[in-house]
Scaffold this motif. Structure first.
Motif, PDB file in Angstrom:
ATOM      1  N   LYS A   1       0.827  -1.204   0.000  1.00  0.00           N
ATOM      2  CA  LYS A   1       0.000   0.000   0.000  1.00  0.00           C
ATOM      3  C   LYS A   1       0.867   1.262   0.000  1.00  0.00           C
ATOM      4  CE  LYS A   1      -3.973  -2.126   2.316  1.00  0.00           C
ATOM      5  NZ  LYS A   1      -4.820  -2.141   3.536  1.00  0.00           N
ATOM      6  N   THR A   2       1.957   1.189   0.777  1.00  0.00           N
ATOM      7  CA  THR A   2       2.863   2.340   0.803  1.00  0.00           C
ATOM      8  C   THR A   2       3.515   2.552  -0.557  1.00  0.00           C
ATOM      9  OG1 THR A   2       3.303   1.955   3.153  1.00  0.00           O
ATOM     10  CG2 THR A   2       4.884   3.307   1.928  1.00  0.00           C
ATOM     11  N   ARG A   3       3.957   1.455  -1.180  1.00  0.00           N
ATOM     12  CA  ARG A   3       4.594   1.561  -2.485  1.00  0.00           C
ATOM     13  C   ARG A   3       3.602   2.072  -3.538  1.00  0.00           C
ATOM     14  NH1 ARG A   3       9.467  -1.127  -3.115  1.00  0.00           N
ATOM     15  NH2 ARG A   3       9.047  -1.593  -5.306  1.00  0.00           N
TER      16      ARG A   3
ATOM     17  N   LEU B   1       3.274   5.717  -3.101  1.00  0.00           N
ATOM     18  CA  LEU B   1       4.450   6.390  -3.641  1.00  0.00           C
ATOM     19  C   LEU B   1       4.435   6.395  -5.175  1.00  0.00           C
ATOM     20  CD1 LEU B   1       7.368   5.248  -1.293  1.00  0.00           C
ATOM     21  CD2 LEU B   1       6.472   7.561  -1.581  1.00  0.00           C
ATOM     22  N   GLU B   2       3.957   5.301  -5.749  1.00  0.00           N
ATOM     23  CA  GLU B   2       3.870   5.239  -7.218  1.00  0.00           C
ATOM     24  C   GLU B   2       2.951   6.335  -7.757  1.00  0.00           C
ATOM     25  OE1 GLU B   2       1.935   2.416 -10.681  1.00  0.00           O
ATOM     26  OE2 GLU B   2       2.376   1.545  -8.723  1.00  0.00           O
ATOM     27  N   GLN B   3       1.785   6.491  -7.151  1.00  0.00           N
ATOM     28  CA  GLN B   3       0.859   7.542  -7.597  1.00  0.00           C
ATOM     29  C   GLN B   3       1.477   8.927  -7.420  1.00  0.00           C
ATOM     30  OE1 GLN B   3      -2.751   6.870  -5.431  1.00  0.00           O
ATOM     31  NE2 GLN B   3      -3.238   4.971  -6.523  1.00  0.00           N
ATOM     32  N   ASP B   4       2.144   9.133  -6.265  1.00  0.00           N
ATOM     33  CA  ASP B   4       2.779  10.429  -6.026  1.00  0.00           C
ATOM     34  C   ASP B   4       3.921  10.672  -7.010  1.00  0.00           C
ATOM     35  OD1 ASP B   4       1.018  10.735  -3.963  1.00  0.00           O
ATOM     36  OD2 ASP B   4       2.441  10.187  -2.388  1.00  0.00           O
TER      37      ASP B   4
ATOM     38  N   HIS C   1      11.516  15.957  -3.326  1.00  0.00           N
ATOM     39  CA  HIS C   1      10.981  16.688  -2.175  1.00  0.00           C
ATOM     40  C   HIS C   1       9.489  16.371  -2.061  1.00  0.00           C
ATOM     41  CE1 HIS C   1      14.528  19.191  -1.288  1.00  0.00           C
ATOM     42  NE2 HIS C   1      14.763  19.100  -2.587  1.00  0.00           N
ATOM     43  N   HIS C   2       9.193  15.276  -1.355  1.00  0.00           N
ATOM     44  CA  HIS C   2       7.804  14.828  -1.217  1.00  0.00           C
ATOM     45  C   HIS C   2       7.057  15.798  -0.302  1.00  0.00           C
ATOM     46  CE1 HIS C   2       4.351  12.257  -0.286  1.00  0.00           C
ATOM     47  NE2 HIS C   2       4.673  11.548  -1.356  1.00  0.00           N
ATOM     48  N   PRO C   3       5.847  16.230  -0.671  1.00  0.00           N
ATOM     49  CA  PRO C   3       5.133  17.220   0.159  1.00  0.00           C
ATOM     50  C   PRO C   3       4.775  16.711   1.546  1.00  0.00           C
ATOM     51  CG  PRO C   3       3.715  16.360  -1.585  1.00  0.00           C
ATOM     52  CD  PRO C   3       5.101  15.875  -1.896  1.00  0.00           C
ATOM     53  N   GLU C   4       4.716  15.386   1.737  1.00  0.00           N
ATOM     54  CA  GLU C   4       4.342  14.832   3.044  1.00  0.00           C
ATOM     55  C   GLU C   4       5.494  14.080   3.699  1.00  0.00           C
ATOM     56  OE1 GLU C   4       0.970  12.388   2.374  1.00  0.00           O
ATOM     57  OE2 GLU C   4      -0.351  14.035   1.740  1.00  0.00           O
ATOM     58  N   ARG C   5       6.311  13.399   2.901  1.00  0.00           N
ATOM     59  CA  ARG C   5       7.364  12.558   3.463  1.00  0.00           C
ATOM     60  C   ARG C   5       8.716  13.268   3.512  1.00  0.00           C
ATOM     61  NH1 ARG C   5       5.261   7.233   3.273  1.00  0.00           N
ATOM     62  NH2 ARG C   5       3.398   7.091   1.963  1.00  0.00           N
ATOM     63  N   GLY C   6       8.784  14.470   2.974  1.00  0.00           N
ATOM     64  CA  GLY C   6      10.025  15.220   3.016  1.00  0.00           C
ATOM     65  C   GLY C   6      10.971  14.800   1.901  1.00  0.00           C
TER      66      GLY C   6
ATOM     67  N   PHE D   1      12.697   5.661  -4.091  1.00  0.00           N
ATOM     68  CA  PHE D   1      11.710   5.701  -5.193  1.00  0.00           C
ATOM     69  C   PHE D   1      12.218   5.174  -6.525  1.00  0.00           C
ATOM     70  CE2 PHE D   1      13.837   9.818  -5.024  1.00  0.00           C
ATOM     71  CZ  PHE D   1      14.185  10.063  -6.343  1.00  0.00           C
ATOM     72  N   ILE D   2      13.548   5.020  -6.694  1.00  0.00           N
ATOM     73  CA  ILE D   2      14.043   4.472  -7.961  1.00  0.00           C
ATOM     74  C   ILE D   2      13.537   3.043  -8.198  1.00  0.00           C
ATOM     75  CG2 ILE D   2      16.113   3.730  -9.204  1.00  0.00           C
ATOM     76  CD1 ILE D   2      15.608   6.697  -9.331  1.00  0.00           C
ATOM     77  N   PRO D   3      13.547   2.126  -7.197  1.00  0.00           N
ATOM     78  CA  PRO D   3      12.997   0.780  -7.448  1.00  0.00           C
ATOM     79  C   PRO D   3      11.525   0.819  -7.876  1.00  0.00           C
ATOM     80  CG  PRO D   3      14.313   0.785  -5.448  1.00  0.00           C
ATOM     81  CD  PRO D   3      14.161   2.225  -5.848  1.00  0.00           C
ATOM     82  N   ILE D   4      10.767   1.749  -7.289  1.00  0.00           N
ATOM     83  CA  ILE D   4       9.353   1.865  -7.688  1.00  0.00           C
ATOM     84  C   ILE D   4       9.256   2.327  -9.138  1.00  0.00           C
ATOM     85  CG2 ILE D   4       7.192   3.079  -7.224  1.00  0.00           C
ATOM     86  CD1 ILE D   4       8.023   3.266  -4.308  1.00  0.00           C
ATOM     87  N   ALA D   5      10.099   3.275  -9.511  1.00  0.00           N
ATOM     88  CA  ALA D   5      10.088   3.754 -10.893  1.00  0.00           C
ATOM     89  C   ALA D   5      10.470   2.640 -11.861  1.00  0.00           C
ATOM     90  CB  ALA D   5      11.040   4.932 -11.037  1.00  0.00           C
TER      91      ALA D   5
END
Length: 661
Positions: free
Chosen positions: A405-407, A410-413, A449-454, A461-465
């Protein structure tokens, strides 16, 4: 005498004696009047008023009024008598009329007026005209009533009761005349009708035969349609390449198998994703990829039981619906056997190829829910197996769901961030010469610079990409930013990291060359850093891409050298310009003797092969001194500077820039 009028004139003194006589338009001797005298005498007497008989409708007699229904059309002063008579056995009409003078001074001759006697035979042209006028066919006069069978006879009787003869004729049947007139037309119409009827019968016969043929074709088409429906039904629920059930059939089987499952039996859903299949498909083409899929399907089919279902969901993804098992260990044993079977080499198009498999498992009833939920859980477990090194299997656990769910969040963000490009920034870390005194280049490092996670480092995030396919767009954004910096600092080389997933994409080399040229930068100023893992996946494709990039002017650096499958064989096969010692060896300097030995061996290897050697992760002066003494060409690490935004480079670099070699 003929049928013409015969006039006779007499005086009072000579009653009955003719004065002159005309017959058929010619004057004759008065002696010829003798044939007429006897028949005309009664009429003469009537015209002189010497008879008491009542006049007939055609007469006007002295001392008599016109009878009712009279047809007399003569002058009111005219006195005449008319009747049928027999003259020489021939019927005739005789008329006697007083000759009245119009002179008022003429002396009256009571009873002695001259008379005009006229006679007309009825058996001449009169009868013929009668036939034409009265539509009486074959009219003739006869003294005898005898007639032909088809004739009619009418007695001719004078008004004074004397029979003078018979009128014989054939009744003219109007229908016969009409029939004679219409017969040709009717016959033609009848012939046309018969011809039309014959044509209609022939047409009906042809139509019947055509209908019979059409019915036969319809039956054949119906059978063909049934066969096609059966084929379509089969294709709708089976994979055309392997013959295995497809996704639709697998879902249907899942509903049937899991619905009545008792709580004391274990049933499971296995999702199987092939490892390194894309490299085989790119190397051997789609024909080789299809053959490999068929071989994988056969191996999986050989391992399952009678109550299990193996399906191909698409691409290189398979699924297995495991029937009743005693426990989860039995399910794990089946998954392990599948991993081992797919690890064995396959012979495809005469070539041995090696792949693996990552399997995710969701067991029922421990993993509660319907078929769709079990599929979701097995998918999560499969991705965990891939993330943990591939070539293995994992059971679904609750903690996996939370991380997924977290990933996904992050993917959507990340999609939003790449589209907006205001959250992603590229920072640049200086690359120093061997002494650490001069800057010879920069390495581009992306930050989020994530608006919520800093602030998120690339590892977050590279593995998600890479998993979602966003790495290609992300890498293009970083390269365009690096080109802008390269134009601003033409004396420095700019290093850009390429993900293995991005590097394997079809047409990658052409895309990178196009981006740099469009940005107005020189390829000679761009250094592309790749990891050792790409050297193992697809020799030919990787070699072609690296060669194309080097021909365009790019420099190639092998990043994280020493942590993977480094060997002289790979270095000699794939042309690179630089090797970078992984920071894990740099950090262990002074702590582990083997770290120093490895660094010295890598430096000597690079020098022997004519490659530049760079060390990253330098944080202390001692590390810098050892690396300089060992012969490293470049140094990089926090000892010199952390990565900074492009806007801070001017203040950071100052006068420490050295032209790149």
């Amino acid at each position: 005498m003929s049928s013409r009028t015969t006039p006779t004139r007499s005086s009072a003194a000579t009653v009955g004696r003719p004065a002159y006589l005309m017959r058929d338009g010619q004057r004759r001797s008065p002696a010829d009047y003798a044939a007429l005298a006897a028949a005309a005498l009664p009429l003469i007497r009537a015209a002189r008023g010497k008879t008491s008989a009542a006049p007939n409708p055609h007469e006007r007699l002295p001392r008599h009024r016109l009878p009712a229904g009279s047809t007399v059309r003569t002058s009111p002063r005219a006195i005449h008598a008319t009747d049928l008579v027999a003259l020489g056995g021939r019927p005739a009409i005789v008329s006697v009329m007083r000759i009245i003078t119009e002179d008022p001074n003429a002396p009256a001759r009571r009873g002695g007026e001259p008379l005009l006697v006229s006679a007309r035979y009825l058996d001449t042209g009169f009868v013929q005209r009668l036939a034409r006028i009265q539509l009486v066919a074959g009219a003739r006069l006869s003294a005898s009533p005898r007639h032909a069978p088809r004739e009619q006879a009418l007695a001719l009787v004078s008004s004074r009761g004397r029979r003078v003869g018979y009128l014989l004729w054939r009744p003219d049947r109007p229908g016969a005349a009409v029939w004679r007139t219409m017969a040709p037309t009717a016959l033609a119409a009848l012939v046309a009708l018969l011809a039309t009827l014959a044509a209609l019968i022939a047409s009906v016969f042809t139509l019947v035969r055509s209908d019979a043929r059409s019915l036969a074709r319809l039956n054949a088409a119906h059978l063909a349609l049934q066969a096609k429906e059966a084929q379509a039904h089969h294709l709708a629920y089976h994979d055309t390449l392997t013959g295995l059930p497809n996704r639709a059939a697998f879902h249907q089987a899942g509903h049937q198998l899991l619905a009545p499952a008792p709580p004391d039996e274990v049933r499971a859903v296995l999702l199987i994703d092939l490892d390194r299949f894309k490299q085989v498909n790119d190397t051997l083409g789609h024909l080789g990829g299809d053959q490999l899929i068929q071989l994988v399907a056969a191996r999986l089919q050989a391992l399952v039981g009678a109550g299990d279902v193996v399906a191909r969901l698409g691409g290189d993804e398979f699924a297995v619906l495991v029937g009743a098992r005693a426990d989860e260990a039995a399910v794990g044993a089946l998954a392990g056997a599948m991993v081992a079977a797919l690890r064995e080499p396959f012979t495809v198009l005469g070539t041995h190829v090696f792949i693996g498999a990552s399997i995710g498992i969701a067991c029922h009833p421990r993993c509660s829910g319907d078929r769709a939920e079990l599929m979701r859980m097995a998918d999560i477990a499969m991705y965990r197996a891939k993330a943990e090194g591939r070539d293995g299997h994992r059971f679904f656990t609750e903690d996996m769901d939370e991380s997924v769910k977290t990933r996904r969040a992050l993917e959507q963000d990340l999609r939003r961030a790449i589209a907006g490009q205001h959250e992603l920034q590229v920072h640049y870390q200086p690359r120093m010469n061997a002494t650490g005194a001069r800057v010879i280049g920069l390495e581009a490092l992306v930050r989020w610079h994530h608006p919520e996670r800093g602030l998120l480092a690339p590892d977050a995030f590279i593995p998600i990409a890479e998993e979602t396919g966003l790495i290609r767009e992300l890498g293009a954004c970083v390269l365009r930013d690096a080109c802008a910096v390269a134009r601003a600092w033409p004396a420095l080389s700019i290093a850009v990291n390429l993900s293995p997933v991005q590097f394997r994409a079809r047409g990658m080399a052409a895309e990178l060359i196009d981006i740099v040229r469009r940005a107005g930068a020189r390829p000679q100023q761009i250094e592309l850093e790749v990891t050792e893992s790409i050297l193992l996946d697809d020799d030919e494709a990787v070699r072609d891409s690296l060669a194309a990039l080097r021909r365009a002017g790019f420099r190639i650096a092998l990043d994280d050298f020493g942590t993977g499958y480094s060997s002289l064989g790979y270095l000699s096969k794939f042309e690179v310009d630089k090797i970078k010692i992984d920071q894990s060896f740099t950090r262990r300097l002074g702590e582990s003797a083997d770290a120093a030995a490895i660094i010295q061996a890598v430096v000597r290897l690079g020098q022997a092969m004519g490659l530049a050697v760079s060390a990253e992760g330098v944080e202390t002066r001692e590390q810098r001194a050892f690396l300089e003494h060992a012969g490293c060409n470049e140094l990089q690490g926090f000892l010199f500077s952390a990565a900074v935004p492009a806007g801070a480079l001017a203040a950071l670099l100052g006068g420490r820039v050295e032209a790149a070699a």
